[in-house]
Design an enzyme around this catalytic site. Sequence first.
Site, PDB file in Angstrom:
ATOM      1  N   ASP A  75       0.777  -1.186   0.134  1.00 24.59           N
ATOM      2  CA  ASP A  75      -0.019   0.105   0.108  1.00 24.59           C
ATOM      3  C   ASP A  75       0.877   1.055   0.122  1.00 24.59           C
ATOM      4  O   ASP A  75       1.909   1.350   0.550  1.00 24.59           O
ATOM      5  CB  ASP A  75      -1.140  -0.007   1.379  1.00 24.59           C
ATOM      6  CG  ASP A  75      -1.906   1.068   1.304  1.00 24.59           C
ATOM      7  OD1 ASP A  75      -2.900   0.991   0.558  1.00 24.59           O
ATOM      8  OD2 ASP A  75      -1.480   2.079   1.958  1.00 24.59           O
TER       9      ASP A  75
ATOM     10  N   GLU B  57      13.467 -15.626  -0.355  1.00 28.13           N
ATOM     11  CA  GLU B  57      13.893 -16.675   0.397  1.00 28.13           C
ATOM     12  C   GLU B  57      12.700 -17.932   0.151  1.00 28.13           C
ATOM     13  O   GLU B  57      12.694 -18.956   0.552  1.00 28.13           O
ATOM     14  CB  GLU B  57      13.716 -16.499   1.866  1.00 28.13           C
ATOM     15  CG  GLU B  57      14.983 -15.511   2.128  1.00 28.13           C
ATOM     16  CD  GLU B  57      14.590 -14.940   3.578  1.00 28.13           C
ATOM     17  OE1 GLU B  57      13.794 -15.379   4.482  1.00 28.13           O
ATOM     18  OE2 GLU B  57      15.519 -13.986   3.879  1.00 28.13           O
TER      19      GLU B  57
HETATM   20  C1  NOJ Z   1      -4.252   3.151  -0.725  1.00 28.57           C
HETATM   21  C2  NOJ Z   1      -5.333   2.499  -0.677  1.00 28.57           C
HETATM   22  O1  NOJ Z   1      -5.582   1.757  -1.788  1.00 28.57           O
HETATM   23  C3  NOJ Z   1      -6.421   3.155  -0.052  1.00 28.57           C
HETATM   24  O2  NOJ Z   1      -7.665   2.517   0.008  1.00 28.57           O
HETATM   25  C4  NOJ Z   1      -5.877   3.667   1.373  1.00 28.57           C
HETATM   26  O3  NOJ Z   1      -6.946   4.717   1.896  1.00 28.57           O
HETATM   27  C5  NOJ Z   1      -4.684   4.325   1.441  1.00 28.57           C
HETATM   28  N1  NOJ Z   1      -3.637   3.715   0.477  1.00 28.57           N
HETATM   29  C6  NOJ Z   1      -3.971   4.638   2.614  1.00 28.57           C
HETATM   30  O4  NOJ Z   1      -3.898   3.321   3.305  1.00 28.57           O
END
Ligand code: NOJ
Length: 519
Positions: free
Chosen positions: A197, A238
Amino acid sequence: MSSWWKSAVIYQVYPRSFADSNGDGVGDIGGIRARLGHLRDLGVDAIWMSPWYPSPMADAGYDVADFRDIDPVFGSLAEAEALVAEAHAAGIKLIVDIVPNHISSAHPWFQAALASPDAPERDYFWFRPGKDGKMPTKWTGEFGGTTWTQAPDGDWYLHLFTPEQPDLNWEHPDVRKEFESILRFWFDRGVDGIRIDSAALLFKDTTFPEVTDGAPHPFHDLDAVHDVYRSWRRVADEYPDRALIGEVWMPEVDRFTNYLRPDELHAAFNFDFLGCAWDPALMRACVDRTLEAHATVGAPPTWVLSNHDVTRHVTRYGRADTTFSFDNNLDGTPVDLTLGTRRARAAALLSLSLPGSAYVYQGEELGLWENENIPEDQIQDPMYARRGHTRDGCRVPLPWSGDEPPYTFTEGDPWLPQPAEWKDRTVQAQTGDPSSMLELYRAAITLRRAEPGLHAPAMTWLDGDPDVLAYTRGPDFACVLNLSGGPIPLPAGTTPLLLSGPLDDGGLLPVDTAAWLRL
Ligand code: NOJ
């Protein structure tokens, strides 16, 4: 090594909205296990699970309180392990979502950091004194609004998203160690990949300057982030056949491909393609840019049309302005759903026939559109309060069967309302209907596996009308997408393998229609 991620069709499961097994109106692992047959029938190679960890759900689970467990609303760790095993038995790989930029304010680290300025955990975050009683910088957060909140002891802590998502200090060795251990935790449970993310955030300019035009950005894409991904790659390596997939929003192609160097991530989402307008010149340029950029680092391109953060593409393509921006949702712009659906069908044949891997966001195989009519008091997305835009319209629970909401998604009340018009878009209604979006996706994914041309490493544009995107893959496969102003004949001597819509009475390929062809 199978390098499955280089050409996989990866289906994004948004667990809150896939299927509910216990009647609380929120999707869960039990629901996913019960409906795994849908994904097997669709023919996808892998599923990516949006976060399922314990979370106060300030940002729908992207505020993680414990990376080594499952939120009770979704089930248990044992059920997650059972899902991994059942998916594997069905020939489907499983990718989990890891959120390294921030954690939940309910996480024990942050609780300890808040409890005392002297706690060692304080250094896992960015606590700073204010400037003249005000916050340390005037940065605008990723959801809009400010990025600092004052703790009771007077210091301010940094959060690029909501105050419930404090940013971690990636300069601290304990933070790095913890995330490597989390990767191993999930790899040891057999998961096949990690979706990362907000992968380009993580590091901050620790002098905390203001954002200034022409100066390096203080919190986007700092070089130090690459060292983290090199160490994650060593962890992934790994294990056999594990993939790291980055969520990297980056307009500069060379900065983007840095993440895909051979010792970093295996793949990253192609937001350039997702955001591209429905326009032949722009789409052709985007495809070229994508292929060229990925070739420089030997990484597989990815083709993404929708996800849980963006306006569903049936809706985008049904508007006058077909580009994507976070701010063009819920703005009252008229949407032609018939047009959007026709284009979405053609886009499916485009994205599933280009070299690389393709992503399918749950519900796109049903042709779902954005629910732009969620009553304000039911909106849950924290972006709404900060930026006036909600992502909830693309997160609405799936319609499975029946003529009215909740379409057997749940026995209770779905956490977001489903449109009454979705009765024609349920899995049940579309199954067996050759003209449905679902059968188009099933046929395309089946053909993609079987067709040798679709395993060819490259594509070659065919000469001709620039408003028609036409390319071959391998010696005898072609895809033609008509973006011109009128119907066109299919190239001479070709036979259709799959059409996104019927040929017209004269045997011509209509506007906004795509064909897979045997040469
Ligand atoms: C990207 C994610 O896809 C989104 O849904 C989220 O709100 C933000 N990152 C923060 O984690």
